[in-house]
Design an enzyme around this catalytic site. Structure first.
Site, PDB file in Angstrom:
ATOM      1  N   VAL A  63       0.853  -1.191   0.000  1.00  0.00           N
ATOM      2  CA  VAL A  63       0.000   0.000   0.000  1.00  0.00           C
ATOM      3  C   VAL A  63       0.886   1.238   0.000  1.00  0.00           C
ATOM      4  O   VAL A  63       1.856   1.313   0.767  1.00  0.00           O
ATOM      5  CB  VAL A  63      -0.906   0.027   1.256  1.00  0.00           C
ATOM      6  CG1 VAL A  63      -1.793   1.265   1.276  1.00  0.00           C
ATOM      7  CG2 VAL A  63      -1.737  -1.247   1.342  1.00  0.00           C
ATOM      8  N   CYS A  64       0.576   2.216  -0.855  1.00  0.00           N
ATOM      9  CA  CYS A  64       1.269   3.504  -0.827  1.00  0.00           C
ATOM     10  C   CYS A  64       0.207   4.591  -0.793  1.00  0.00           C
ATOM     11  O   CYS A  64      -0.909   4.357  -0.345  1.00  0.00           O
ATOM     12  CB  CYS A  64       2.213   3.646  -2.021  1.00  0.00           C
ATOM     13  SG  CYS A  64       1.365   3.722  -3.610  1.00  0.00           S
ATOM     14  N   TYR A  65       0.523   5.777  -1.251  1.00  0.00           N
ATOM     15  CA  TYR A  65      -0.449   6.875  -1.220  1.00  0.00           C
ATOM     16  C   TYR A  65      -1.571   6.689  -2.236  1.00  0.00           C
ATOM     17  O   TYR A  65      -2.747   6.746  -1.902  1.00  0.00           O
ATOM     18  CB  TYR A  65       0.248   8.220  -1.481  1.00  0.00           C
ATOM     19  CG  TYR A  65       1.200   8.626  -0.395  1.00  0.00           C
ATOM     20  CD1 TYR A  65       0.756   9.252   0.760  1.00  0.00           C
ATOM     21  CD2 TYR A  65       2.564   8.366  -0.517  1.00  0.00           C
ATOM     22  CE1 TYR A  65       1.635   9.622   1.760  1.00  0.00           C
ATOM     23  CE2 TYR A  65       3.456   8.733   0.481  1.00  0.00           C
ATOM     24  CZ  TYR A  65       2.985   9.353   1.619  1.00  0.00           C
ATOM     25  OH  TYR A  65       3.856   9.711   2.611  1.00  0.00           O
TER      26      TYR A  65
END
Length: 108
Positions: A63-65
């Site tokens: 998961v990132c932005y």
């Protein structure tokens, strides 16, 4: 090789208590400000420990932005021997927008 994962699918996996590893590669302050419950914060310093201690078989979700940098991280992790690696489409930003009640605040 990694695969794309929809928020709907991840929600279903979490609800079904599917065994998975969820890693969040955003900066520490963003992670502390809110993250998907059960996720682990991962930065460059934590990579060796992740590689050493994480089983290779359960799905690994990155998961990132917004779902962009997680693709590069997922591709790299797939090359480290993880069997099923996913990049969360839309990232945490989309998760928080659609599922604000499913955001954990502070350090877990």
């Amino acid at each position: 090789m990694f695969q794309h994962l929809s928020i709907e699918t991840l929600t279903a996996w979490i609800d079904a208590k599917t065994e998975l590893t969820l890693v969040d590669i955003r900066d520490p302050m963003s992670f502390a400000g809110g993250h998907i419950p059960g996720s682990l914060h991962l930065d460059n310093d934590g990579v060796p420990a992740l590689l050493e201690s994480t089983p290779r078989q359960p799905p690994l979700v990155v998961v990132c932005y917004h779902g962009h940098s997680s693709q590069q991280a997922a591709a790299w992790l797939a090359g480290q021997g993880f069997a099923d690696v996913y990049s969360l489409d839309g990232g945490f930003t989309e998760w928080e927008h659609r599922l604000p009640e499913r955001v954990e605040r502070g350090h877990s």
